[in-house]
Design an enzyme around this catalytic site. Structure first.
Site, PDB file in Angstrom:
ATOM      1  N   SER A   1      14.897   3.844  20.913  1.00  0.00           N
ATOM      2  CA  SER A   1      14.024   5.007  20.760  1.00  0.00           C
ATOM      3  C   SER A   1      12.609   4.542  20.421  1.00  0.00           C
ATOM      4  CB  SER A   1      14.597   5.960  19.713  1.00  0.00           C
ATOM      5  OG  SER A   1      13.922   7.191  19.725  1.00  0.00           O
TER       6      SER A   1
ATOM      7  N   GLU B   1      20.308  11.979  27.328  1.00  0.00           N
ATOM      8  CA  GLU B   1      19.223  12.012  26.334  1.00  0.00           C
ATOM      9  C   GLU B   1      18.703  13.441  26.153  1.00  0.00           C
ATOM     10  OE1 GLU B   1      18.157   9.192  24.849  1.00  0.00           O
ATOM     11  OE2 GLU B   1      18.517   7.522  26.217  1.00  0.00           O
TER      12      GLU B   1
ATOM     13  N   HIS C   1      21.155  10.804  22.911  1.00  0.00           N
ATOM     14  CA  HIS C   1      20.189   9.823  22.429  1.00  0.00           C
ATOM     15  C   HIS C   1      20.737   9.068  21.216  1.00  0.00           C
ATOM     16  CE1 HIS C   1      16.200   8.150  21.921  1.00  0.00           C
ATOM     17  NE2 HIS C   1      16.158   8.539  20.662  1.00  0.00           N
TER      18      HIS C   1
END
Length: 885
Positions: free
Chosen positions: A208, A329, A424
């Site tokens: 991330s 995601e 995610h």
């Protein structure tokens, strides 16, 4: 005890087993780690000095040396942040947080084991190394040294500000968190051999924000030579810079970031970086909460330019990369819950590209399925990974290994999201081998297979710059000619790029955003609605260069233009009947304007109406950069009251606005001086509040102890005596009539209704333009009532530029300068340096008369402003502190 410590030091300095001694000798001193499951672990190792006090918002400095042996058995405090980190109880937060942790399998300091360096995620606003999922023992047992590093986050890690840039030798600010990562990598290069690591074989990896940071370090010349490989999980930073773009377009230019930083400082109540450095971190974090996420910026030094263009020019750190993202995601970042919300959001962001993207990422009839959520995935992660892989594979010696993570349990058909993929961050537990950290899941055999494969690929990559090796399927290098990915789903296997048509459309969209047309569109879309707009109105918008974007829907109109105090800007109609124009840059301050629709003047329905130029008019506020004296701040505020009264002099009901200072109601024993403050021609008693912000100016001055608490009375300067049945209606204001209203009605009413100090030494009168003429005539004609007086852009001679003789002008009130000076405590005059004729000549003639008579006065010049509200706000801001001292 001294003998024992000496023994530890001797062991650390010798080439004996690291495992046996659990110590390591680094540049700054000796560390005492712990032995855990066949590994030696060091926690809380300082790699830089605490970035506190004067080091707040500076590049990290070297850590201080320590005597003896320093315990390294506990995680250091996490960096100050607003974001939480899950159910586990974290260590305390502190600005003293630049520490790293090491898990090493080395048996000797001579082992030279490859190094993996973990950079945590958290949107650059949160994250920490203590999180259990990031514990490095599983990876370290695959024969790598695992290091996790901390870095500053949020505004403490990424605040840009003009003063910070000015004090920097590189004239930049804002990327302190990235500089922390670079400092940690420099420390690792210098010291990792003490832990049995190989300083010539360092691989960085992150997820991330950590994956985005990996991508940025690959493009930063400051990180050159600090690592030999890079792994980015759900990262990449290849979108064009924008002031306030959506996910995937988060990067800002330095100038935009500096403006935002200056606004944050004002919100925090600091007028300088010196003051901001002294504020507790909690106040800075509170100021950030209302401003969105802090983020790295294109500063020209740490990040030299748009990363896409850097890669096109082959200006990046050429190392092998392993990059990828997760299948769903969008499940973590999509906010649209209905098909209509989704399609509207796509049209708002992507404009002319919306239809193609809706085809590539279709929505359901009643649901927003994964096919639609994938647009959010690819805009933020997928396109960045795909274009990174393509750009690097075309021009790099370092190979690209590209993956797609889709390992997840199958959701039941009746669940809210039966098509849920891998959201995610899900892959992190697999990479670190901590499947028990998956919430509400019992890991399956397939989960363990995928986890072991990923940990093997990652550690192989750290060892060889290539993930392949014994026991795992072959992972081909990616290229345009061989666009194969490694799929982590069920078992590792290769597959094609997901949704290539969508990625190609996004590529066209991002290319347009980089064009001059796209950059201008971004500037308009990212600009905030004007402060003068009605509730919910999105236009007009003020751009950073002070140009203004207007929109007006009139499908049947043939021509529309915006008329800003006489200067017209023709508008253009689109296919939806919406007229648009972006003006040239306007001067700062408040501007009256109207729309001309087929020759008919109308007010803008997006703007509040302000009484000015003799009628209600739309208004646009172009904020003055870098100031807040007329803006609401976190200070005590006074009240603005309205008093209606019947005037026997004019025969009319009249209205005045009265500002009372913040403590007026809470301090009933206090009495206050009074400033009578007048508007200009074509305006009324509302002007000083709605256009001039007199109440806010006084709130801020009083809070800063720059002005004494006072009452301000704002009345309508248009007054005339009743006309007889055969008399014409007066054409304009009658100074004589208004003087009588002021002296005989307004002042007695205020003194009887409010707790005033009712004498001349505590009474002032001022006004702007026409109001300046009135105020000076009334005050000089009633020196028994006023000891303070001021003219803002106006004087007693009105617009006349003729020379004045103090002996005869205005009844000779100025002929004896010494006597006047004895009587009047402050006579104040001011104007803008750009005032149009005849104001400079008229005010100049009045000043020449005062000089000739020896009358003392204060003169204030407002730089760069004309006959406008910004001049008069500055006038009041200078005049009010001089009163009633």
């Amino acid at each position: 005890m001294k003998l024992l410590l000496s023994a530890f030091v001797l062991i650390a300095m010798s080439p004996m087993s690291v495992a046996a001694s659990t110590t390591a000798k680094v540049e700054d001193g000796t560390l005492q780690g712990t032995r855990e499951g066949g590994l030696t672990v060091f926690r809380g190792v300082p790699f830089a000095a605490p970035p506190v006090e004067d080091l707040r918002w500076r590049a990290p400095q070297p850590a201080a040396k320590w005597p003896g042996v320093r315990p390294a058995d506990k995680f250091a405090p996490q960096c100050v942040q607003n974001l939480g980190n899950g159910p586990d109880k974290p260590p305390a937060m502190s600005e003293d947080c630049l520490y790293l942790n090491v898990w090493t399998p080395a048996k000797s300091a001579r082992d030279r084991i490859p190094v993996l360096v973990w950079i945590y995620g958290g949107g650059f606003n949160g994250g920490a190394t203590w999180i259990p999922t990031y514990s490095g023992e599983v990876l370290a047992r695959k024969d790598v040294v695992l290091v996790s590093i901390a870095y500053r986050v949020g505004p403490l890690g990424f605040l840009a500000h003009p003063e910070l840039s000015a004090e920097s030798p590189h004239h930049v600010s804002g990327n302190y968190g990235l500089l922390d990562m670079i400092a940690a990598l420099q420390w690792i290069k210098t010291n990792i051999a003490a832990f049995g690591g190989d300083p010539g074989k360092v691989t960085i990896f992150g997820e991330s924000a950590g994956g985005i940071a990996v991508s940025q370090l690959c493009a930063s010349p400051l990180a050159k030579g600090l690592f030999e490989g890079a792994i980015s999980e759900s990262g990449g930073s290849f979108g064009p810079p924008r002031r306030a773009g959506g996910p995937g377009e988060n990067m800002r230019l330095l100038a935009d970031a500096e403006r935002d930083g200056a606004s944050l400082a004002r919100d925090a109540g600091a007028s300088s970086i010196e003051e901001l450095r002294k504020l507790p971190s909690e106040k800075i974090m509170a100021a950030q909460r209302t401003r969105g996420l802090a983020w790295p910026i294109v500063d020209g030094w740490v990040i030299p330019a748009d990363q896409y263009t850097l890669y096109e020019k082959k200006q990046f750190n050429d190392v092998p990369v392993l990059i990828g993202y997760n299948s769903d995601e969008g499940a973590s970042f999509s906010r649209e819950r209905t098909p209509r919300e989704y399609t509207d959001a796509v049209h708002r962001r992507y404009d002319s590209f919306a239809d193609a993207l809706l085809k590539a990422y279709p929505v359901g009839e009643t649901t927003v399925p994964k096919s639609a959520r994938d647009l959010s995935r690819d805009a933020a992660f997928g396109w960045h990974t795909w274009i990174w892989a393509r750009l690097q594979s075309r021009s790099s010696a370092g190979k690209v290994y590209y993956y797609y993570f889709d390992q997840h349990p199958q959701a039941p058909a009746d669940s809210p999201r039966p098509d849920l993929g891998a959201p995610h961050g899900r892959e992190v537990a697999y990479v670190f081998g901590h499947l028990n950290d998956l919430q509400h899941e019992q890991p399956t055999t397939a989960d363990h297979v995928i986890s072991d494969a990923m940990a093997t690929y990652w550690t192989n990559f750290a060892k060889h710059g290539n993930p392949n090796g014994k026991g795992v399927p072959e992972w081909p290098a990616f290229s345009d000619q061989n666009p194969e990915l490694m799929y982590f789903a069920g078992t590792p296997h290769t597959g094609p790029v997901p949704n290539p048509d969508g990625l190609k459309t996004l590529d066209t969209y991002f290319a347009w955003r980089r064009s001059p047309e796209g950059e201008r569109a971004s500037a308009i879309e990212d600009a905030k609605p004007a402060a003068t707009n009605v509730m919910g109105a999105q236009y007009p918008r003020v751009l950073p260069d002070h140009s203004v974007a207007f929109q007006f829907k009139a499908p049947e109109a043939q021509s529309v233009d915006v008329d800003i105090t006489g200067k017209k800007f023709p508008m253009t109609k689109n296919s939806d009947g919406v007229w648009t124009v972006t003006t040239a840059p306007l001067v700062e301050g408040f501007h009256y304007y109207a729309l001309d629709v087929d020759g008919v003047r109308v007010n803008d329905p997006g703007s509040h109406a302000f009484f000015g130029t003799g009628k209600d008019a739309s208004g646009i506020e172009v904020p003055e950069d870098g100031v807040n004296y007329y803006l609401p701040q976190e200070v005590p505020h006074g009240d603005v009251r309205i008093r209606m009264y019947r005037s026997t002099i004019t025969g009319q009901w009249r209205r005045c606005f009265i500002y009372t200072p913040p403590d007026y109601d809470s301090n009933p024993a206090a009495r206050y001086p009074v400033l009578y403050l007048q508007h200009g021609m074509g305006e009324d008693e509302t002007g000083w509040i709605f256009q001039g912000h007199a109440n806010l100016i006084l709130d801020n001055l009083i809070a800063a102890n720059k002005a004494v608490p006072m009452i301000i009375v704002m009345d309508n300067g248009y007054a005339s005596r009743p006309a007889g049945p055969f008399s014409p209606v007066p054409a304009g204001p009658d100074i004589g009539a208004f003087q009588d209203v002021m002296i005989k009605e307004i002042i007695p009413m205020i003194d009887s209704s409010f707790r005033t100090i009712a004498d001349r030494d505590h009474r002032a009168m001022a006004g702007l333009s026409m109001g300046a003429n009135q105020a000076l005539h009334i005050a000089t004609g009633n020196l028994d009532a006023f000891a303070y007086m001021a003219g803002f852009s106006g004087t007693m001679n009105g617009l006349s530029t003729d020379p004045l003789d103090p002996d005869t002008a205005f009844g000779g009130v100025f002929k004896d300068g010494a006597a006047f000076n004895q009587k009047v405590k402050v006579l104040w005059l001011g104007m803008g340096t750009q005032e149009p004729n005849p104001f400079p000549g008229a005010i100049g003639a009045f000043r020449a008369m005062l000089d000739k008579a020896g009358v003392k006065y204060v003169y204030f010049s407002s730089p760069g402003t004309a006959h406008e509200w910004l001049t008069w706000r500055r006038d009041l801001n200078d005049f009010a502190p001089r009163l009633f001292r």
